[in-house]
Design a protein around this motif. Structure first.
Motif, short mmCIF file in Angstrom:
data_model
loop_
_atom_site.label_atom_id
_atom_site.label_comp_id
_atom_site.label_asym_id
_atom_site.label_seq_id
_atom_site.Cartn_x
_atom_site.Cartn_y
_atom_site.Cartn_z
N UNK A 13 -6.70 -6.07 -14.10
CA UNK A 13 -6.84 -7.37 -13.43
C UNK A 13 -6.86 -7.24 -11.92
N UNK A 14 -6.20 -6.21 -11.39
CA UNK A 14 -6.14 -6.06 -9.94
C UNK A 14 -6.57 -4.67 -9.46
N UNK A 15 -7.08 -3.83 -10.35
CA UNK A 15 -7.43 -2.45 -9.95
C UNK A 15 -8.46 -2.42 -8.84
N UNK A 16 -9.36 -3.39 -8.84
CA UNK A 16 -10.39 -3.46 -7.82
C UNK A 16 -9.81 -3.54 -6.41
N UNK A 17 -8.59 -4.05 -6.29
CA UNK A 17 -8.01 -4.39 -4.99
C UNK A 17 -7.33 -3.21 -4.29
N UNK A 18 -7.16 -2.09 -4.95
CA UNK A 18 -6.35 -1.02 -4.37
C UNK A 18 -6.82 -0.59 -2.98
N UNK A 19 -8.10 -0.28 -2.75
CA UNK A 19 -8.49 0.15 -1.40
C UNK A 19 -8.20 -0.89 -0.33
N UNK A 20 -8.50 -2.15 -0.64
CA UNK A 20 -8.29 -3.22 0.34
C UNK A 20 -6.81 -3.40 0.64
N UNK A 21 -6.00 -3.46 -0.40
CA UNK A 21 -4.57 -3.70 -0.23
C UNK A 21 -3.92 -2.55 0.55
N UNK A 22 -4.26 -1.34 0.20
CA UNK A 22 -3.70 -0.18 0.92
C UNK A 22 -4.10 -0.21 2.39
N UNK A 23 -5.36 -0.47 2.67
CA UNK A 23 -5.83 -0.48 4.05
C UNK A 23 -5.11 -1.53 4.87
N UNK A 24 -5.07 -2.76 4.38
CA UNK A 24 -4.46 -3.86 5.15
C UNK A 24 -2.97 -3.60 5.36
N UNK A 25 -2.27 -3.19 4.30
CA UNK A 25 -0.83 -2.95 4.44
C UNK A 25 -0.55 -1.81 5.40
N UNK A 26 -1.32 -0.74 5.32
CA UNK A 26 -1.09 0.42 6.19
C UNK A 26 -1.32 0.06 7.65
N UNK A 27 -2.41 -0.65 7.94
CA UNK A 27 -2.69 -1.00 9.34
C UNK A 27 -1.71 -2.03 9.86
N UNK A 28 -1.22 -2.91 9.00
CA UNK A 28 -0.20 -3.87 9.44
C UNK A 28 1.08 -3.15 9.84
N UNK A 29 1.49 -2.18 9.04
CA UNK A 29 2.71 -1.41 9.35
C UNK A 29 2.50 -0.57 10.60
N UNK A 30 1.38 0.10 10.68
CA UNK A 30 1.12 0.98 11.82
C UNK A 30 1.10 0.19 13.13
N UNK A 31 0.42 -0.96 13.13
CA UNK A 31 0.34 -1.77 14.35
C UNK A 31 1.70 -2.32 14.73
N UNK A 69 4.71 -0.99 14.20
CA UNK A 69 5.53 0.06 14.80
C UNK A 69 5.07 0.40 16.20
N UNK A 70 3.77 0.35 16.42
CA UNK A 70 3.26 0.64 17.76
C UNK A 70 3.64 -0.46 18.75
N UNK A 71 3.64 -1.71 18.29
CA UNK A 71 3.90 -2.82 19.17
C UNK A 71 5.39 -3.10 19.35
N UNK A 72 6.16 -2.89 18.29
CA UNK A 72 7.59 -3.19 18.33
C UNK A 72 8.37 -2.00 17.79
N UNK A 73 8.41 -0.91 18.55
CA UNK A 73 9.02 0.34 18.04
C UNK A 73 10.52 0.22 17.80
N UNK A 74 11.19 -0.76 18.41
CA UNK A 74 12.63 -0.90 18.26
C UNK A 74 12.99 -2.13 17.41
#
Length: 446
Positions: free
Chosen positions: A380-398, A400-405
């Motif tokens: 039901x949701x297998x199609x979403x894996x690339x999109x979900x991984x990409x968005x979540x990863x870039x949200x976390x990465x940004x 940490x870069x913006x608010x490291x503390x």
């Protein structure tokens, strides 16, 4: 479809309320007599991990009601989710979709509500067909082309600048960023994209309502929000020449201009994909904050964000429970399962199966690659894996870069009746402050 799963649009408030309250009451009563799945689904006053431990071992599949099975073990869970004989539909019980559930039904209430069968009830054959359509637009390599733009979306969101300023990780960062990233990925025009972002929060329970009845007000709001987003998609697909470059235009072209196969893909991505990405990013941040040494590791080496997201998919996944219907009489884990029985996978429990993962209760992004996360094994949701991984990863990465503390400014607050996703409603965080000492092995907030 399965027994007593109704479309809320087709029922009055009184009938819908009776349906929801009866299913809720049955789950509550079954929980009172100790049925583990009912305790999890009623989502109140129970530690899921305590129940998970009691469900592991032999037999690997347990019957928790007359025609309901559950597993907390990885190997049978993986087999269940990848077996095409287990489906999203119970074709033998089609007539019951016209009835609300009652105590005299003489059948177990399995799935509760249906919001959109075309987008949210796919089986393996459906996903195989969809995969051909989406290969050039939503597959891993295709989505990768949008990484820089997705990163820019989260980098450009306004956040408080003052020391000790507190903001809500969900409302101020993850929800608007995810909505903007997905609207850009699909190529929604600017006006509809803003309207989509405003409608999205009402659809939070879209995955939970399958197994856990929402309140009447939440159910009505869910339908209104979902139908509003569907109307935006329909208007966009009806005017292809006005679409900005993006997946919608590309999918329409790949489908020869036929919007019928494109619509469910768009809705799945914009609704279920948005909530999965938001929850996954939120839980990754929560786990990193609970393990400051891991936060510092990702801060110093941003490429580690991908590993942190992958470990969160195992450690605290954005889907915790999923159900499949036996399409025929079959044997699972050596036990006979009748056609029409509900087979439930406790995804979060299976991914902490000590037979598969050493030290399963530790959050270890550097963990050696092992068994694949089960979340996206569900067709039901297998199609979403690339999109979900990409968005979540870039949200976390940004972030940490913006608010490291960054530090937590309070406990995350969950929505009610969300046993499937465990969706967070609010998560107060502070832009600067004292980092607490590492406490390896602690669970991320649930």
């Amino acid at each position: 479809m399965t027994r007593h799963q109704i479309d809320p649009r087709q029922f009055s408030d009184s009938d819908l309320a009776r349906h929801l309250l009866t299913v809720r009451g049955v789950q509550w009563m079954n929980g009172d007599r100790g049925a583990p799945l009912a305790l999890l689904l009623r989502d109140h006053g129970v530690d899921p991990r305590t129940l998970h431990a009691t469900l592991r071992g032999t037999p690997a599949l347990r019957q928790t009601d007359l025609d309901v099975w559950v597993t907390a073990c990885y190997e049978p869970a993986a087999a269940i989710l990848t077996d095409p004989r287990l489906t999203s539909r119970d074709t033998t019980r089609q007539g019951r979709r016209r009835r609300v559930y009652s105590l005299g039904a003489q059948a177990t209430a399995k799935f509760v509500l249906t919001i959109d069968d075309t987008a949210l009830a796919a089986d393996h054959a459906d996903r195989a067909r969809t995969g051909e359509l989406t290969r050039d637009w939503l597959s891993g390599p295709a989505v990768e082309r949008h990484r820089a733009r997705t990163a820019d979306t989260f980098t450009g969101l306004p956040l408080p600048d003052g020391e000790q300023d507190t903001f809500d990780l969900l409302a101020d960062y993850l929800r608007p960023g995810t909505a903007a990233a997905l609207a850009a990925l699909l190529g929604l025009p600017a006006g509809p994209a803003q309207h989509y972002a405003a409608l999205l929060p009402a659809t939070t329970h879209v995955l939970d309502c399958l197994l856990c009845p929402p309140t009447l007000a939440t159910g009505r709001a869910l339908v209104e929000g979902y139908d509003g987003i569907a109307a935006l998609v329909d208007r966009a697909l009806a005017a292809p020449r006005e679409l900005p470059p993006g997946a919608l235009a590309g999918l329409l072209h790949a489908a020869g201009g036929d919007s019928a196969p494109v619509r469910p893909v768009a809705l799945l991505t914009l609704v279920a994909g948005a909530h999965l990405a938001t929850n996954l990013a939120c839980r990754t941040v929560a786990a990193l904050l609970a393990h400051p040494q891991e936060w510092q590791a990702v801060r110093q080496e941003p490429a580690r964000a991908d590993a942190a997201v992958t470990e969160t998919l195992r450690y605290d996944p954005p889907v915790r429970i999923t159900g499949r219907i036996a399409g025929e009489a079959m044997e699972i884990a050596g036990l006979p399962v009748a056609a029409g029985d509900l087979v439930t996978v406790l995804v979060d429990a299976a991914q902490r199966d000590p037979a598969i993962h050493p030290e399963p209760d530790r959050f270890l992004p550097a963990r050696a690659a092992g068994a694949a996360p089960l979340v996206f094994a569900d067709p039901r949701i297998s199609l979403l894996e690339p999109v979900v991984r990409l968005v979540a990863t870039e949200a976390v990465r940004a972030l940490l870069a913006r608010r490291p503390h960054l530090t937590a400014a309070g406990e995350p607050v969950r929505h009610i009746r969300v046993p499937v996703t465990g969706a967070t409603a609010r998560f107060p965080v502070r832009t600067a402050g004292h980092q607490t000492a590492p406490h390896d092995g602690a669970a991320a907030p649930r």
